[in-house]
Design a protein around this motif. Structure first.
Motif, PDB file in Angstrom:
ATOM      1  N   TYR A 129      29.797  43.363  46.560  1.00  0.00           N
ATOM      2  CA  TYR A 129      29.691  43.724  45.149  1.00  0.00           C
ATOM      3  C   TYR A 129      29.735  45.244  45.035  1.00  0.00           C
ATOM      4  N   ARG A 130      30.494  45.735  44.056  1.00  0.00           N
ATOM      5  CA  ARG A 130      30.537  47.169  43.799  1.00  0.00           C
ATOM      6  C   ARG A 130      30.658  47.386  42.302  1.00  0.00           C
ATOM      7  N   PHE A 131      29.712  48.106  41.731  1.00  0.00           N
ATOM      8  CA  PHE A 131      29.743  48.369  40.293  1.00  0.00           C
ATOM      9  C   PHE A 131      31.039  49.102  39.931  1.00  0.00           C
ATOM     10  N   GLY A 132      31.780  48.544  38.966  1.00  0.00           N
ATOM     11  CA  GLY A 132      33.046  49.142  38.562  1.00  0.00           C
ATOM     12  C   GLY A 132      34.203  48.799  39.484  1.00  0.00           C
ATOM     13  N   GLY A 133      33.937  47.967  40.505  1.00  0.00           N
ATOM     14  CA  GLY A 133      34.959  47.651  41.494  1.00  0.00           C
ATOM     15  C   GLY A 133      35.982  46.641  41.011  1.00  0.00           C
ATOM     16  N   THR A 134      37.252  46.898  41.345  1.00  0.00           N
ATOM     17  CA  THR A 134      38.340  45.993  40.952  1.00  0.00           C
ATOM     18  C   THR A 134      39.264  45.659  42.116  1.00  0.00           C
ATOM     19  N   THR A 136      39.637  44.782  46.662  1.00  0.00           N
ATOM     20  CA  THR A 136      38.988  44.075  47.773  1.00  0.00           C
ATOM     21  C   THR A 136      37.997  44.958  48.530  1.00  0.00           C
ATOM     22  N   ALA A 137      37.931  46.236  48.177  1.00  0.00           N
ATOM     23  CA  ALA A 137      36.907  47.098  48.760  1.00  0.00           C
ATOM     24  C   ALA A 137      35.548  46.777  48.142  1.00  0.00           C
ATOM     25  N   GLY A 138      35.573  46.113  46.988  1.00  0.00           N
ATOM     26  CA  GLY A 138      34.353  45.742  46.293  1.00  0.00           C
ATOM     27  C   GLY A 138      34.636  45.407  44.843  1.00  0.00           C
ATOM     28  N   PHE A 139      34.063  44.312  44.344  1.00  0.00           N
ATOM     29  CA  PHE A 139      34.281  43.872  42.960  1.00  0.00           C
ATOM     30  C   PHE A 139      32.982  43.863  42.180  1.00  0.00           C
ATOM     31  N   ASP A 140      33.063  44.201  40.881  1.00  0.00           N
ATOM     32  CA  ASP A 140      31.975  43.790  40.000  1.00  0.00           C
ATOM     33  C   ASP A 140      32.411  42.452  39.412  1.00  0.00           C
ATOM     34  N   CYS A 141      31.616  41.853  38.533  1.00  0.00           N
ATOM     35  CA  CYS A 141      31.905  40.478  38.109  1.00  0.00           C
ATOM     36  C   CYS A 141      33.257  40.337  37.419  1.00  0.00           C
ATOM     37  N   SER A 142      33.542  41.192  36.440  1.00  0.00           N
ATOM     38  CA  SER A 142      34.798  41.086  35.695  1.00  0.00           C
ATOM     39  C   SER A 142      35.975  41.655  36.479  1.00  0.00           C
ATOM     40  N   GLY A 143      35.685  42.605  37.371  1.00  0.00           N
ATOM     41  CA  GLY A 143      36.748  43.131  38.223  1.00  0.00           C
ATOM     42  C   GLY A 143      37.280  42.029  39.129  1.00  0.00           C
ATOM     43  N   ILE A 157      44.115  40.201  32.336  1.00  0.00           N
ATOM     44  CA  ILE A 157      43.106  39.908  31.327  1.00  0.00           C
ATOM     45  C   ILE A 157      42.251  41.156  31.138  1.00  0.00           C
ATOM     46  N   PRO A 158      41.504  41.251  30.043  1.00  0.00           N
ATOM     47  CA  PRO A 158      40.699  42.459  29.779  1.00  0.00           C
ATOM     48  C   PRO A 158      39.799  42.828  30.947  1.00  0.00           C
ATOM     49  N   ARG A 159      39.474  44.109  31.033  1.00  0.00           N
ATOM     50  CA  ARG A 159      38.761  44.632  32.191  1.00  0.00           C
ATOM     51  C   ARG A 159      37.303  44.188  32.274  1.00  0.00           C
ATOM     52  N   ASP A 160      36.560  44.194  31.164  1.00  0.00           N
ATOM     53  CA  ASP A 160      35.131  43.904  31.243  1.00  0.00           C
ATOM     54  C   ASP A 160      34.806  42.516  30.711  1.00  0.00           C
ATOM     55  N   SER A 161      33.630  42.023  31.067  1.00  0.00           N
ATOM     56  CA  SER A 161      33.254  40.648  30.721  1.00  0.00           C
ATOM     57  C   SER A 161      33.181  40.427  29.210  1.00  0.00           C
ATOM     58  N   ARG A 162      32.718  41.414  28.466  1.00  0.00           N
ATOM     59  CA  ARG A 162      32.610  41.248  27.013  1.00  0.00           C
ATOM     60  C   ARG A 162      33.995  41.092  26.381  1.00  0.00           C
ATOM     61  N   LEU A 198      34.363  26.254  39.267  1.00  0.00           N
ATOM     62  CA  LEU A 198      35.019  25.415  40.257  1.00  0.00           C
ATOM     63  C   LEU A 198      34.825  23.943  39.910  1.00  0.00           C
ATOM     64  N   SER A 199      33.806  23.690  39.085  1.00  0.00           N
ATOM     65  CA  SER A 199      33.500  22.337  38.609  1.00  0.00           C
ATOM     66  C   SER A 199      32.698  22.489  37.329  1.00  0.00           C
ATOM     67  N   LYS A 200      32.088  21.409  36.864  1.00  0.00           N
ATOM     68  CA  LYS A 200      31.284  21.476  35.642  1.00  0.00           C
ATOM     69  C   LYS A 200      29.905  22.073  35.876  1.00  0.00           C
ATOM     70  N   THR A 201      29.563  22.330  37.132  1.00  0.00           N
ATOM     71  CA  THR A 201      28.242  22.886  37.430  1.00  0.00           C
ATOM     72  C   THR A 201      28.274  24.062  38.409  1.00  0.00           C
ATOM     73  N   GLN A 202      29.388  24.247  39.092  1.00  0.00           N
ATOM     74  CA  GLN A 202      29.482  25.274  40.122  1.00  0.00           C
ATOM     75  C   GLN A 202      30.547  26.311  39.788  1.00  0.00           C
ATOM     76  N   MET A 203      30.323  27.528  40.271  1.00  0.00           N
ATOM     77  CA  MET A 203      31.299  28.593  40.049  1.00  0.00           C
ATOM     78  C   MET A 203      31.389  29.470  41.294  1.00  0.00           C
ATOM     79  N   ILE A 204      32.319  30.408  41.237  1.00  0.00           N
ATOM     80  CA  ILE A 204      32.435  31.449  42.242  1.00  0.00           C
ATOM     81  C   ILE A 204      32.420  32.761  41.473  1.00  0.00           C
ATOM     82  N   ASN A 205      31.666  33.740  41.963  1.00  0.00           N
ATOM     83  CA  ASN A 205      31.519  34.990  41.216  1.00  0.00           C
ATOM     84  C   ASN A 205      31.161  36.139  42.134  1.00  0.00           C
ATOM     85  N   SER A 206      31.283  37.357  41.593  1.00  0.00           N
ATOM     86  CA  SER A 206      30.854  38.537  42.334  1.00  0.00           C
ATOM     87  C   SER A 206      29.526  38.990  41.746  1.00  0.00           C
ATOM     88  N   GLU A 207      28.492  38.942  42.564  1.00  0.00           N
ATOM     89  CA  GLU A 207      27.142  39.292  42.126  1.00  0.00           C
ATOM     90  C   GLU A 207      26.466  40.054  43.258  1.00  0.00           C
TER      91      GLU A 207
END
Length: 218
Positions: A129-134, A136-143, A157-162, A198-207
């Motif tokens: 995880y890397r704040f502001g990362g977009t 493979t060196a490091g991602f934030d959630c929306s990156g 798609i837009p850069r930030d989660s909002r 990935l399903s109705k209950t599971q996901m993959i994310n950068s945290e």
């Protein structure tokens, strides 16, 4: 990433502008109407104007899904993006297809896109995880979600989660499918985090800890 969230808000990623239709366009497309070219070299334009840019050409007999008429132009779905062609009877005509043909094509396209998104998302498990990362060196959630979409289906798609949330079609939790984005809010209004279902209950994310699997309620 915040450890606790007051609510979960879901948005169907395949509804981002340029990837799918608005509600009214879905109704039009469901009729199975296509716009055909009567000539070779018919201009496909970026907007309903003769002054707009030409992005491609249509040959005689070629067709694209018809999304409605705008002035003297037909709006079409060209490779997932809204484009325009002349509505003059000299150059084009409309013809309805069978419902089964349209349903099969639409379902197949969506299924393929979702499969590609899921496969691409898993390539980055463990990336830090890397704040502001977009990258493979490091991602934030929306990156991370933005990177997956671009690599998997060549969709920016837009850069930030909002902004991703604001530009997506909202669906209920019961309608979640693999490849959809799942948005989280700490206060019930402002979006602070996004992951990919990935399903109705599971996901993959950068945290915190990097790209990993998680449940919607973890």
């Amino acid at each position: 990433m915040l450890k606790r969230f007051a609510s979960i808000i879901v948005a169907a990623t395949l509804a981002f502008s340029g990837l799918a239709f608005t509600t009214s366009e879905q109704a039009e497309a469901s009729t199975g109407t296509f716009a055909y070219s009567k000539v070779n070299g018919l201009n496909i334009r970026t907007s309903a104007s003769l002054n707009s840019s030409v992005v491609a050409k249509m040959d005689k007999g070629q067709r694209y899904t018809y999304l409605g008429k705008v002035g003297s132009f037909y709006k079409i779905n060209y490779k997932g993006t809204h484009r325009y062609i002349s509505a003059s009877s000299t150059y084009t005509y409309l013809k309805a297809a069978t419902t089964s043909t349209v349903t099969t094509s639409s379902t197949s396209t969506a299924s393929s896109a979702r499969s590609k998104l899921v496969a691409e998302s898993k390539k980055y498990l463990g990336v830090p995880y890397r704040f502001g990362g977009t990258t493979t060196a490091g991602f934030d959630c929306s990156g991370y979600t933005g990177h997956v979409y671009k690599k998997a289906i060549n969709k920016s798609i837009p850069r930030d989660s909002r902004s991703q949330y604001a530009n997506s079609k909202k669906v209920s939790k019961s309608a979640i499918q693999a490849g959809d984005l799942v948005f989280f809010s700490h206060n019930g209004s402002t979006i602070q985090h996004v992951g990919m279902a990935l399903s109705k209950t599971q996901m993959i994310n950068s945290e915190t800890g990097g790209v990993k699997y998680a449940s919607f309620t973890s």
